[in-house]
Scaffold this motif. Structure first.
Motif, PDB file in Angstrom:
ATOM      1  N   GLN A 186       0.838  -1.184   0.000  1.00 49.55           N
ATOM      2  CA  GLN A 186       0.000   0.000   0.000  1.00 49.55           C
ATOM      3  C   GLN A 186       0.879   1.242   0.000  1.00 49.55           C
ATOM      4  O   GLN A 186       1.854   1.323   0.736  1.00 49.55           O
TER       5      GLN A 186
ATOM      6  N   CYS B  80      -3.121   0.287  -3.899  1.00 44.89           N
ATOM      7  CA  CYS B  80      -2.921  -1.049  -3.337  1.00 44.89           C
ATOM      8  C   CYS B  80      -2.489  -2.002  -4.440  1.00 44.89           C
ATOM      9  O   CYS B  80      -3.194  -2.150  -5.447  1.00 44.89           O
TER      10      CYS B  80
ATOM     11  N   CYS C 139      -5.907  -2.414   2.871  1.00 48.41           N
ATOM     12  CA  CYS C 139      -6.261  -3.149   1.662  1.00 48.41           C
ATOM     13  C   CYS C 139      -5.941  -4.619   1.908  1.00 48.41           C
ATOM     14  O   CYS C 139      -4.956  -4.946   2.588  1.00 48.41           O
TER      15      CYS C 139
END
Lengths: 116, 112
Positions: free
Chosen positions: B6, B23, B91
């Protein structure tokens, strides 16, 4: 919607002690996930349980899912300071056809402190 | 094998601005989900993408949007930022159903 209740909210133990964290769902689960998180960081995957009565172990951590698939427990044997962190259970709802949605609902977390 | 990446790791924005978070899932993972984590609300699901299509959406206002590219990389965008949007945004990716989700380290967004 699915609700997950974790208990206790926080736990302080002496190194070497055993401990158990519980996760209870208001609905039958498709899958139950356990994660560990260090404050402000990402989640580390511990275990995934899908079958009623299933039990999995990794090193000193054991997770179980009850037969009705509504309750799970995470047990740590002989705790160490490295076990400290936030433990989160996450649940995937069951979808028609027997698969899960890609959405997890999480409990509020259990903060574990292990004193050396 | 690289984990979920990320970027950026930290971000400070002013109210009213917009922000885009990125992400990159694990290679081979086609499902990407986004979560918001705050001290008050805990971890809350934002949305999930699979093969460039949004499959699920959480209860967030339309200011929160996302997309997924053909290489499975995903972005989420928050427009007209509010102070309450300050959070850790996580994420997660997975191969498909019946597999565990792998989370990234998150993006810490602070709105001032």
């Amino acid at each position: 919607s699915q609700e997950l209740e974790q208990s206790p909210q926080s736990l302080i133990v002496q190194e070497g002690k055993n401990l158990t964290i519980n996760c209870t769902s208001s609905k039958t689960l498709y899958g139950l996930y356990w994660y560990k998180q260090k404050y402000g960081e990402g989640l580390i995957f511990l275990m995934m349980l899908q079958k009623g009565g299933e039990e999995k172990s990794h090193e000193k951590i054991t997770a179980k899912l009850d037969e009705k698939k509504q309750q799970s427990s995470l047990h740590i044997t002989a705790s160490q300071p490295s076990h400290a962190g936030i433990y989160l259970c996450g649940a995937a709802p069951l979808r028609a056809g027997g698969t899960s949605y890609g959405k997890l609902t999480f409990g509020q977390g259990t903060i574990l402190t292990v004193h050396p | 094998k690289a984990g979920v990446t990320q970027t950026p790791r930290y971000l400070i924005k002013t109210r009213g601005q917009q922000v885009t978070l990125s992400c990159s899932p694990i290679s081979g993972h086609r499902s990407v989900s986004w979560y918001q984590q705050t001290p008050g609300q805990g971890l809350q699901f934002l949305f999930e993408y699979f093969s460039e299509t949004q499959r699920n959406k959480g209860n967030f206002p339309g200011r929160f949007s996302g997309r997924q590219f053909s290489n499975s990389r995903s972005e989420m965008n928050v427009s007209t930022l509010e102070l309450g949007d300050s959070a850790l945004y996580l994420c997660a990716s997975r191969q498909e159903a019946n597999y565990g989700y792998t989370f990234g380290s998150g993006t810490r967004l602070t709105v001032v």
